[in-house]
Scaffold this motif. Structure first.
Motif, PDB file in Angstrom:
ATOM      1  N   ILE B  48      43.891  48.354  55.321  1.00 63.20           N
ATOM      2  CA  ILE B  48      45.486  47.936  55.674  1.00 63.20           C
ATOM      3  C   ILE B  48      46.211  49.162  55.659  1.00 63.20           C
ATOM      4  O   ILE B  48      45.887  50.292  55.169  1.00 63.20           O
ATOM      5  N   SER B  49      47.389  49.005  56.726  1.00 60.96           N
ATOM      6  CA  SER B  49      48.089  49.984  57.032  1.00 60.96           C
ATOM      7  C   SER B  49      49.815  49.684  56.634  1.00 60.96           C
ATOM      8  O   SER B  49      49.983  48.495  56.946  1.00 60.96           O
ATOM      9  N   GLY B  60      45.910  38.830  53.827  1.00 56.08           N
ATOM     10  CA  GLY B  60      45.009  38.010  52.791  1.00 56.08           C
ATOM     11  C   GLY B  60      45.191  38.325  51.432  1.00 56.08           C
ATOM     12  O   GLY B  60      46.314  38.436  51.040  1.00 56.08           O
ATOM     13  N   ARG B  61      44.207  39.013  50.830  1.00 53.81           N
ATOM     14  CA  ARG B  61      44.125  39.194  49.190  1.00 53.81           C
ATOM     15  C   ARG B  61      45.068  40.658  49.177  1.00 53.81           C
ATOM     16  O   ARG B  61      45.021  40.958  47.877  1.00 53.81           O
ATOM     17  N   PRO B  79      43.208  37.478  44.499  1.00 54.20           N
ATOM     18  CA  PRO B  79      42.537  38.020  43.185  1.00 54.20           C
ATOM     19  C   PRO B  79      41.379  39.069  43.267  1.00 54.20           C
ATOM     20  O   PRO B  79      40.792  38.983  44.401  1.00 54.20           O
ATOM     21  N   SER B  80      41.089  39.734  42.311  1.00 57.30           N
ATOM     22  CA  SER B  80      39.941  40.612  42.624  1.00 57.30           C
ATOM     23  C   SER B  80      38.535  40.007  42.351  1.00 57.30           C
ATOM     24  O   SER B  80      38.444  38.943  41.694  1.00 57.30           O
ATOM     25  N   GLN B  81      37.665  40.401  43.192  1.00 59.25           N
ATOM     26  CA  GLN B  81      36.254  39.770  43.482  1.00 59.25           C
ATOM     27  C   GLN B  81      35.248  40.933  43.167  1.00 59.25           C
ATOM     28  O   GLN B  81      35.652  42.167  43.415  1.00 59.25           O
TER      29      GLN B  81
END
Lengths: 114, 113
Positions: B48-49, B60-61, B79-81
């Motif tokens: 992402i930027s 998204g997340r 949430p963290s995956q």
């Protein structure tokens, strides 16, 4: 089908030798890069080529010479290897010289100097 | 003289919770910032930027926040995956079309089940 591929993946050699690392991209990009990731884990840019023209040349010893035979390939030749050259070298590519297109990286070449 | 710094070498987060990765920079000329994710034995991949004209960008997340006055950015993963376990690199450049990226040293994120 690998987008940015580097060979070899591992390179172990002795001090004083000359070696080359090859990079090829099949993304149709016109800009390619070499980065060095040192022992402190920082990724630092070394060179960049756009359509075979050198556009970034950071403070790198003359023993390092990039060569771009065409816009899909950027090779890195290193003369008289020194212990401090041990690092992971990453090739990358992107589309366009002045765009916000992200750089795509190869999986790296781990160079170890004995 | 490192212009982009990630002061936490590692971070451990429970699955489902929020992960917050931080990045500081010293060069006030930096105007465009990126996050890359790296798995072992692979190259970094773009995540992402954010441009300095924004203070937040979501995908998204993943959300990146930029605080220009503090020269600080952060990446939030919610949430963290488990698949988020990787090394995350922050990078900066002086303008959106510049080629030269300056990277931080990375933060290793581990998501625990």
């Amino acid at each position: 089908d690998t987008a940015v591929s580097q060979t070899p993946k591992y390179l172990v050699t002795q001090m004083g030798n000359d070696k080359s690392i090859k990079c090829e991209q099949n993304l149709g990009h016109d800009t390619m890069y070499w980065y060095k990731q040192d022992s402190k884990k920082f990724l630092k840019i070394m060179f960049s080529y756009n359509n075979k023209e050198l556009i970034i040349n950071e403070t790198v010893p003359n023993r390092f010479s990039p060569k771009s035979p065409d816009k899909a390939h950027l090779n890195l030749h290193i003369n008289s290897l020194e212990l401090g050259d041990s690092a992971v070298y990453f090739c990358a590519s992107s589309q366009g010289r002045f765009t916000n297109q992200p750089q795509h990286f190869g999986d790296g070449t781990r160079l170890s100097i004995l | 003289d490192q212009q982009v710094k990630q002061n936490s070498p590692s971070l451990s987060v429970q699955e489902g919770r929020i992960s917050i990765l931080n990045c500081d920079y010293t060069n006030s000329m930096f105007d465009y910032f990126l996050w890359y994710k790296k798995y072992p034995a692979e190259g970094p991949t773009f995540l992402i930027s954010i441009s300095s004209i924004k203070d937040k960008n979501e995908d998204g997340r993943f959300t990146v926040f930029l605080n220009k006055s503090a020269k600080h950015l952060s990446l939030h993963i919610v949430p963290s995956q488990p698949g988020d376990s990787a090394v995350y690199f922050c990078a900066a450049k002086p303008w959106e079309g510049a080629q030269k990226l300056v990277f931080g040293q990375g933060t290793r994120l581990t998501i625990n089940p």
